[in-house]
Motif scaffolding. Structure first.
Motif, PDB file in Angstrom:
ATOM      1  N   LYS A   1       0.821  -1.218   0.000  1.00  0.00           N
ATOM      2  CA  LYS A   1       0.000   0.000   0.000  1.00  0.00           C
ATOM      3  C   LYS A   1       0.853   1.266   0.000  1.00  0.00           C
ATOM      4  CE  LYS A   1      -3.775  -2.241   2.548  1.00  0.00           C
ATOM      5  NZ  LYS A   1      -4.584  -2.229   3.800  1.00  0.00           N
ATOM      6  N   ALA A   2       2.129   1.130   0.385  1.00  0.00           N
ATOM      7  CA  ALA A   2       3.059   2.270   0.413  1.00  0.00           C
ATOM      8  C   ALA A   2       2.483   3.463   1.167  1.00  0.00           C
ATOM      9  CB  ALA A   2       3.450   2.663  -1.014  1.00  0.00           C
ATOM     10  N   SER A   3       1.878   3.193   2.316  1.00  0.00           N
ATOM     11  CA  SER A   3       1.270   4.263   3.110  1.00  0.00           C
ATOM     12  C   SER A   3       2.287   5.270   3.625  1.00  0.00           C
ATOM     13  CB  SER A   3       0.512   3.659   4.296  1.00  0.00           C
ATOM     14  OG  SER A   3      -0.454   2.723   3.860  1.00  0.00           O
ATOM     15  N   ASP A   4       3.547   4.858   3.702  1.00  0.00           N
ATOM     16  CA  ASP A   4       4.588   5.781   4.164  1.00  0.00           C
ATOM     17  C   ASP A   4       5.116   6.670   3.042  1.00  0.00           C
ATOM     18  OD1 ASP A   4       6.094   3.993   2.676  1.00  0.00           O
ATOM     19  OD2 ASP A   4       7.130   3.121   4.392  1.00  0.00           O
ATOM     20  N   GLY A   5       4.594   6.461   1.827  1.00  0.00           N
ATOM     21  CA  GLY A   5       4.994   7.290   0.695  1.00  0.00           C
ATOM     22  C   GLY A   5       6.103   6.714  -0.142  1.00  0.00           C
ATOM     23  N   TYR A   6       6.598   5.529   0.215  1.00  0.00           N
ATOM     24  CA  TYR A   6       7.735   4.943  -0.507  1.00  0.00           C
ATOM     25  C   TYR A   6       7.457   3.482  -0.819  1.00  0.00           C
ATOM     26  CZ  TYR A   6       9.857   9.099   1.504  1.00  0.00           C
ATOM     27  OH  TYR A   6      10.119  10.388   1.886  1.00  0.00           O
ATOM     28  N   GLU A   7       7.456   3.148  -2.103  1.00  0.00           N
ATOM     29  CA  GLU A   7       7.231   1.761  -2.488  1.00  0.00           C
ATOM     30  C   GLU A   7       8.455   0.914  -2.161  1.00  0.00           C
ATOM     31  OE1 GLU A   7       5.913  -0.927  -6.371  1.00  0.00           O
ATOM     32  OE2 GLU A   7       6.432   1.194  -6.625  1.00  0.00           O
ATOM     33  N   TYR A   8       9.640   1.490  -2.392  1.00  0.00           N
ATOM     34  CA  TYR A   8      10.877   0.783  -2.092  1.00  0.00           C
ATOM     35  C   TYR A   8      11.704   1.629  -1.121  1.00  0.00           C
ATOM     36  CZ  TYR A   8       9.481  -2.208  -5.992  1.00  0.00           C
ATOM     37  OH  TYR A   8       8.807  -3.043  -6.823  1.00  0.00           O
ATOM     38  N   GLY A   9      12.938   1.976  -1.475  1.00  0.00           N
ATOM     39  CA  GLY A   9      13.781   2.752  -0.589  1.00  0.00           C
ATOM     40  C   GLY A   9      13.308   4.195  -0.450  1.00  0.00           C
ATOM     41  N   ALA A  10      13.788   4.839   0.602  1.00  0.00           N
ATOM     42  CA  ALA A  10      13.459   6.247   0.876  1.00  0.00           C
ATOM     43  C   ALA A  10      14.757   7.017   1.066  1.00  0.00           C
ATOM     44  CB  ALA A  10      12.603   6.353   2.140  1.00  0.00           C
ATOM     45  N   PRO A  11      14.748   8.330   0.828  1.00  0.00           N
ATOM     46  CA  PRO A  11      15.942   9.126   1.142  1.00  0.00           C
ATOM     47  C   PRO A  11      16.309   8.953   2.616  1.00  0.00           C
ATOM     48  CG  PRO A  11      14.337  10.428  -0.082  1.00  0.00           C
ATOM     49  CD  PRO A  11      13.644   9.153   0.309  1.00  0.00           C
ATOM     50  N   VAL A  12      17.596   8.971   2.914  1.00  0.00           N
ATOM     51  CA  VAL A  12      18.004   8.846   4.308  1.00  0.00           C
ATOM     52  C   VAL A  12      17.424   9.998   5.120  1.00  0.00           C
ATOM     53  CG1 VAL A  12      20.132   7.612   3.733  1.00  0.00           C
ATOM     54  CG2 VAL A  12      20.172  10.112   3.925  1.00  0.00           C
ATOM     55  N   ALA A  13      17.199   9.733   6.382  1.00  0.00           N
ATOM     56  CA  ALA A  13      16.682  10.742   7.315  1.00  0.00           C
ATOM     57  C   ALA A  13      15.273  11.217   6.960  1.00  0.00           C
ATOM     58  CB  ALA A  13      17.632  11.930   7.416  1.00  0.00           C
ATOM     59  N   SER A  14      14.489  10.359   6.315  1.00  0.00           N
ATOM     60  CA  SER A  14      13.097  10.708   6.006  1.00  0.00           C
ATOM     61  C   SER A  14      12.177  10.536   7.210  1.00  0.00           C
ATOM     62  CB  SER A  14      12.582   9.836   4.852  1.00  0.00           C
ATOM     63  OG  SER A  14      13.248  10.139   3.647  1.00  0.00           O
ATOM     64  N   PHE A  15      12.657   9.817   8.220  1.00  0.00           N
ATOM     65  CA  PHE A  15      11.859   9.574   9.409  1.00  0.00           C
ATOM     66  C   PHE A  15      12.629  10.072  10.629  1.00  0.00           C
ATOM     67  CE2 PHE A  15      10.653   6.674   6.123  1.00  0.00           C
ATOM     68  CZ  PHE A  15       9.269   6.608   6.201  1.00  0.00           C
ATOM     69  N   ALA A  16      11.930  10.260  11.726  1.00  0.00           N
ATOM     70  CA  ALA A  16      12.543  10.838  12.922  1.00  0.00           C
ATOM     71  C   ALA A  16      13.697   9.965  13.431  1.00  0.00           C
ATOM     72  CB  ALA A  16      11.495  11.005  14.022  1.00  0.00           C
ATOM     73  N   PRO A  17      14.735  10.589  13.983  1.00  0.00           N
ATOM     74  CA  PRO A  17      15.859   9.824  14.536  1.00  0.00           C
ATOM     75  C   PRO A  17      15.501   9.228  15.891  1.00  0.00           C
ATOM     76  CG  PRO A  17      16.196  12.139  14.980  1.00  0.00           C
ATOM     77  CD  PRO A  17      14.932  12.047  14.147  1.00  0.00           C
ATOM     78  N   ASN A  18      16.336   8.305  16.350  1.00  0.00           N
ATOM     79  CA  ASN A  18      16.152   7.788  17.707  1.00  0.00           C
ATOM     80  C   ASN A  18      16.798   8.747  18.709  1.00  0.00           C
ATOM     81  OD1 ASN A  18      18.930   7.255  17.686  1.00  0.00           O
ATOM     82  ND2 ASN A  18      18.716   5.073  18.104  1.00  0.00           N
ATOM     83  N   ALA A  19      16.849   8.370  19.970  1.00  0.00           N
ATOM     84  CA  ALA A  19      17.312   9.270  21.020  1.00  0.00           C
ATOM     85  C   ALA A  19      18.793   9.621  20.903  1.00  0.00           C
ATOM     86  CB  ALA A  19      17.028   8.667  22.393  1.00  0.00           C
ATOM     87  N   PHE A  20      19.561   8.843  20.162  1.00  0.00           N
ATOM     88  CA  PHE A  20      20.966   9.170  19.933  1.00  0.00           C
ATOM     89  C   PHE A  20      21.158  10.053  18.704  1.00  0.00           C
ATOM     90  CE2 PHE A  20      22.812   5.187  22.214  1.00  0.00           C
ATOM     91  CZ  PHE A  20      22.858   5.876  23.415  1.00  0.00           C
ATOM     92  N   GLY A  21      20.070  10.359  17.985  1.00  0.00           N
ATOM     93  CA  GLY A  21      20.192  11.160  16.773  1.00  0.00           C
ATOM     94  C   GLY A  21      20.530  10.341  15.545  1.00  0.00           C
TER      95      GLY A  21
END
Length: 333
Positions: free
Chosen positions: A221-241
């Motif tokens: 369904k590609a609900s996140d906007g990406y059928e395959y790979g995504a540009p790096v840093a497209s989603f929030a980082p973890n607590a270490f950045g």
């Protein structure tokens, strides 16, 4: 535990042509500490994620995101490096990984190629990965979906179709190294030992990671906007950045894969900076040495591998290249 963040420039060149670099640009400090290595949950975890063991790691630097096409291209331009997928396989080397007496494949298969995901048209058995992986001639980091595809406009996407040897070569050129499994898992949890995922204990969702939404492997369904790979840093980082510690692309580690490795750690009160087993062993492929990969990919789904969990482990032979496999580097402090 203290949090560490660093700004990074996705357009920065790694180094002048022909020179190694020891830059720490784009890396974050991971403060050392002790954590419990292994799965917290049993719903999705595999047997090789147990038993839990206490592990201590020293502070180190880690790339904020997986190595990008642009960064890898700078390495290739500077060194003239040719990746594993761009060279015809050597049958004499391959047959050592196979059961004795395995017949030599046709010469038409011993050509420069790599594994490309191809979605089947209908529901298939999840026990047969051959239903969705194709050995495609001409597939490599420059042509991730095979001949006619390109990374133009995808400079900030993770480089893929890189073997463990390719990742090692890049890391050496950059004055870095590949992370151990212990370093990778510790960093993924972001200083929160109880976390199942890099973001916490809430289930994966399209807002948190690039993964497969729908019915794997035939309906995305590609609900996140990406059928395959995504540009790096497209989603929030973890607590270490750190970005992309869950989903997007699997990532090579330095360690050999051994199905019973954690049992060797269990009896030690604390395992300080473990470097992995001395040799590889997978009961499913006993003749094939394999390296451990971490983090999951855009193909992961709860129905199949749930690889975006911090403890999730998979493995691949070091000469493998795939459309959903990349890497990031670390550096000693």
């Amino acid at each position: 535990m203290p949090q560490a963040h660093a700004r990074f420039d996705l357009s920065a060149e790694n180094a002048p042509p022909g020179q190694e670099t020891t830059s720490t640009e784009g890396m974050v400090v991971i403060p050392g500490g002790t954590f419990t290595m292994g799965a917290r949950e049993k719903e999705f975890a595999r047997a090789d994620e147990f038993p839990n063991a206490s592990v201590q790691v020293d502070s180190f630097l880690m790339d904020a995101h997986p190595v990008t096409n642009q960064q890898f291209a700078a390495f290739v331009e500077a060194t003239g490096y040719v990746t594993t997928a761009e060279v015809a396989p050597d049958w004499e080397e391959i047959k050592q990984q196979l059961p004795p007496g395995t017949p030599k494949p046709a010469d038409s298969l011993l050509i420069p190629a790599s594994l490309v995901f191809s979605a089947p048209q209908k529901e298939v058995s999840l026990n047969n990965h051959h239903s969705w992986w194709k050995w495609m001639a001409g597939a490599n980091w420059r042509q991730p979906q095979g001949p006619g595809s390109s990374i133009e406009g995808k400079e900030n996407f993770p480089v893929v179709h890189v073997s463990w040897f390719d990742a090692q070569a890049y890391a050496q050129w950059a004055g870095k190294r590949l992370p151990t499994e212990a370093e990778w898992e510790y960093a993924a949890r972001g200083g929160h030992d109880e976390y199942i995922y890099p973001w916490g204990n809430e289930p994966v969702s399209p807002e948190r990671a690039n993964y497969w939404q729908g019915e794997f492997p035939y309906s995305n369904k590609a609900s996140d906007g990406y059928e395959y790979g995504a540009p790096v840093a497209s989603f929030a980082p973890n607590a270490f950045g750190l970005y992309d510690m869950a989903g997007n692309v699997w990532q090579w580690t330095a360690d050999w894969y051994h199905a019973q490795y954690y049992a060797s750690l269990k009896n030690n009160p604390v395992n300080k900076n473990p470097k992995g087993p001395e040799q590889s062993y997978d009961p499913l492929s006993p003749n094939m040495p394999q390296k451990t990969i971490r983090g999951g990919s855009f193909l992961c789904n709860d129905s199949y591998c749930a690889g975006y969990r911090a403890s999730a482990r998979m493995k691949s032979s070091p000469d493998s290249g795939m459309m959903h496999l990349g890497f990031r580097c670390v550096k000693d402090l």
